[in-house]
Scaffold this active site. Sequence first.
Site, PDB file in Angstrom:
ATOM      1  N   HIS A  12       1.628   6.054  -1.478  1.00 18.96           N
ATOM      2  CA  HIS A  12       2.493   7.185  -1.118  1.00 18.96           C
ATOM      3  C   HIS A  12       3.705   7.323  -2.045  1.00 18.96           C
ATOM      4  O   HIS A  12       3.988   8.388  -2.576  1.00 18.96           O
ATOM      5  CB  HIS A  12       2.978   7.028   0.338  1.00 18.96           C
ATOM      6  N   TRP A  33      -5.831   4.547 -40.203  1.00 22.51           N
ATOM      7  CA  TRP A  33      -5.889   3.987 -41.555  1.00 22.51           C
ATOM      8  C   TRP A  33      -5.896   2.463 -41.450  1.00 22.51           C
ATOM      9  O   TRP A  33      -5.552   1.917 -40.412  1.00 22.51           O
ATOM     10  CB  TRP A  33      -4.670   4.437 -42.358  1.00 22.51           C
ATOM     11  N   ASP A  51       0.846  -1.205   0.000  1.00 25.82           N
ATOM     12  CA  ASP A  51       0.000   0.000   0.000  1.00 25.82           C
ATOM     13  C   ASP A  51       0.876   1.247   0.000  1.00 25.82           C
ATOM     14  O   ASP A  51       0.651   2.198  -0.749  1.00 25.82           O
ATOM     15  CB  ASP A  51      -0.882   0.040   1.267  1.00 25.82           C
ATOM     16  N   LYS A  56       9.853  -2.187   7.170  1.00 27.37           N
ATOM     17  CA  LYS A  56       9.841  -2.044   8.632  1.00 27.37           C
ATOM     18  C   LYS A  56      11.124  -2.679   9.191  1.00 27.37           C
ATOM     19  O   LYS A  56      11.742  -3.536   8.540  1.00 27.37           O
ATOM     20  CB  LYS A  56       8.631  -2.780   9.207  1.00 27.37           C
ATOM     21  N   ARG A  69      15.707  10.122  -3.544  1.00 28.80           N
ATOM     22  CA  ARG A  69      17.137  10.237  -3.878  1.00 28.80           C
ATOM     23  C   ARG A  69      17.287  10.203  -5.394  1.00 28.80           C
ATOM     24  O   ARG A  69      16.804   9.279  -6.048  1.00 28.80           O
ATOM     25  CB  ARG A  69      17.889   9.072  -3.239  1.00 28.80           C
TER      26      ARG A  69
END
Length: 542
Positions: A9, A364, A4, A101, A111
Amino acid sequence: MVRDVMQNHLTEMLLLVAMELPQNSGNISEVLACKQRLLQQIQPLTNRALLLGQYAAYQNECLSDTRINQCREYTPTFGAAALAINNPRWSGVPFVLMSGKKLDEKFSYIRVVFKEGRYCVRKENSACRSASPRQLIFHIATGDLQQPIMVTASDSLPSIVRTDGWMVGHLQEGDFFGEAISSSHQLLPTDAVDLEAYTRLLEAVLGGYRHLFIDSGSLLASWRVWDTIVKTEGKRKPRLYQGGEDGIDVLDFEVVSNTQLQFALRDKQKPVGEIEIEVPGVGVDSLPAMAQIPGEFCNAQLVCDTTDSIITKLANDIQTVAEASIAERGVFHLALSGGISPQGVLERLVDHHLTFPWTQTHVWLVDERCVPLDDSASNFHMIHRTLLNHINLPYLNMHPMPVLLSDDPCQSNDVGDKLYEAGIRRQVLNASMDFILLGVGKDGHTASLFPNHTETEEPEKLVTYSTGGPKDTQKRMTLTLTAVNQARHVAILLLGKGKHKVVSRLLQEEELTVNEYPVTGVKPKTGVLVWYIDRPAFFGNV
Ligand code: 6PG
């Protein structure tokens, strides 16, 4: 959920970095249109582009956390994804999104690493001595007051232009991404910035700053990018890592290409106890190795991938050429073949290319069967049903081939081919189509130019009647190879196992003549030829 964070984000941050600047950055709809246009140009992710990790204590922590109702074995707590943007500005530049995490620090940043700009002939030249990267780091507020908002730039980059509200500083302590911070300078806000994310959110809601939020068009376009990954979610075992300062090096990865990442520590060096199972049928190992795919095919560029990826890539390339043609000449002339192969691409253009410049496009026909246009065997009928009926192409920009000038199609004294050629010469600059999409029949025919038929080698005309088709659509009208080879871009599309014999024949028999195998006559004089071949057609076995 890591995915997610990346899909929402980080993708949003990517758009802000990579989108074309709107004429007026204060105009919300212009900003949203620029974001959406860029989203359309992001190539959908394949499994090769994504790496997943899970920290070792996750399962136990998850099971003991009563707030979490499902602890799936394969829940990733780390993700890295390479995204390719199909437009002239970012072609070949990898964008890497990463989130996780229990890493070594809580830090959000963008960066930008610049390619080595200067190569010194004299190796002692001090201008090239700095092996450190030339980079810009945008420190993003994380709500953690320890991380000030600032921009860090390598001293080897051109100096930052001062702007109101920002001041230049020189931090001395620490390093950033392999570079001593003393060899960089910082841009810091002169006024205190309220880092409280929820304050900013409420301000944006109450202030109606819609451009700060994802609109439905962008959401749909973003789902297109991540769709494949979502489908394999939970089926792909992440790489385990300990977490913290010393336990994340196993997550280091290399950017193989702008659509492929791989862990730096590969199989033979895999840490003890490490297992990494790809989803059967969708992981890297279940497909023939990339190494077997040459970069070229019949002395032209080759794009070879899964069927979906080929369709996506070709649709993106058509839009890229369309935008460039319109930018250069104000119009885009696209010639489409009939048959089955193009249909997936046309559907993709309708469903996923919401910003395609159809109002400046002419469609075309490459060829047409001599049947009424409302006959299901008609190529125009297929193109109308699949594409034209769903887009805002101006009526006069549709150019069906005139095969029905009298009661019966393609009568011997009909001049439909001459009419069509006159139309091309009148409307298409130098009679050079901007993009021609060709299929290939199992006998090596392309357009409606069939083996052992004289029209296949017609040297002058751009349009001609032809014969040689299957019995129910024996007589045709077609562009000639002369017309095809005048185009600026030609795509030859081969999809499905059924075309493997064609691929093999083209690979094995260098001496095929045009008369034997008409598709070998596609050699654009100055234009770009690209073969788009999916894996089933190329390998014949997947
Ligand atoms: C036609 C097409 C023809 C087509 C090939 C491949 O009128 O049939 O223009 O040239 O491109 O026959 O057809 P498939 O894509 O259906 O294999």
